[in-house]
Design a protein around this motif. Structure first.
Motif, PDB file in Angstrom:
ATOM      1  N   ALA A  43       0.837  -1.207   0.000  1.00  0.00           N
ATOM      2  CA  ALA A  43       0.000   0.000   0.000  1.00  0.00           C
ATOM      3  C   ALA A  43       0.869   1.252   0.000  1.00  0.00           C
ATOM      4  O   ALA A  43       0.513   2.263  -0.604  1.00  0.00           O
ATOM      5  N   CYS A  44       2.008   1.178   0.671  1.00  0.00           N
ATOM      6  CA  CYS A  44       2.939   2.316   0.722  1.00  0.00           C
ATOM      7  C   CYS A  44       3.703   2.494  -0.585  1.00  0.00           C
ATOM      8  O   CYS A  44       4.179   3.585  -0.878  1.00  0.00           O
ATOM      9  N   GLY A  45       3.842   1.408  -1.297  1.00  0.00           N
ATOM     10  CA  GLY A  45       4.659   1.458  -2.507  1.00  0.00           C
ATOM     11  C   GLY A  45       6.133   1.317  -2.185  1.00  0.00           C
ATOM     12  O   GLY A  45       6.987   1.887  -2.862  1.00  0.00           O
ATOM     13  N   HIS A  65       4.394   7.408   0.860  1.00  0.00           N
ATOM     14  CA  HIS A  65       4.177   6.144   1.554  1.00  0.00           C
ATOM     15  C   HIS A  65       3.026   6.289   2.556  1.00  0.00           C
ATOM     16  O   HIS A  65       2.133   5.439   2.623  1.00  0.00           O
ATOM     17  N   GLY A  68      -0.346   6.346   1.068  1.00  0.00           N
ATOM     18  CA  GLY A  68      -0.777   4.992   0.708  1.00  0.00           C
ATOM     19  C   GLY A  68      -1.416   4.270   1.889  1.00  0.00           C
ATOM     20  O   GLY A  68      -2.415   3.561   1.731  1.00  0.00           O
TER      21      GLY A  68
END
Length: 127
Positions: A43-45, A65, A68
């Motif tokens: 989700a944060c990448g 991040h 996200g």
């Protein structure tokens, strides 16, 4: 047959003054959290290893991040703003800027507590 119901405490972002402690509390409060670190990192990448390092060391998320995570947890706009300010506060190197951010955080927290009290009063009056 006895059935037990457990009410799981779900952390509220306004209860925290540190974004990492909030993240850790959310992880601990999540039932069936197997694989959750990987999902949060996605989700944060960022890489799972970076996310773990952030939780346990002096490494911070980037604003992208954190955003996200806000989307992953489906935070309201106010919760998102508070969480992002917590991140900004943690990343800041300037003492004056940190103090300004602390004022903003206190104001948002105060406003949320007042809103909660008003809603509780309204609900009691309606009952």
């Amino acid at each position: 047959m006895v059935i037990y119901y457990y009410h799981m405490y779900m952390p509220v972002v306004y209860e925290f003054a540190d974004y990492k402690l909030f993240i850790k509390a959310k992880i601990e409060a999540t039932p069936e959290n197997r694989g959750l670190i990987g999902k949060l990192a996605e989700a944060c990448g960022c890489q799972r290893s970076y996310f773990s390092k952030m939780l346990n060391e002096y490494v911070h998320l980037l604003p992208d991040h954190a955003f996200g995570l806000c989307e992953f947890w489906q935070m309201s706009e106010d919760e998102e703003q508070y969480f992002m300010l917590l991140l900004e506060h943690a990343r800041s190197g300037s003492q004056n800027f940190r103090k300004r951010l602390e004022k903003k955080l206190k104001k948002i927290k105060f406003d949320q507590e007042n809103l909660k009290k008003r809603l509780n009063r309204t609900n009691l009056q309606d009952a």
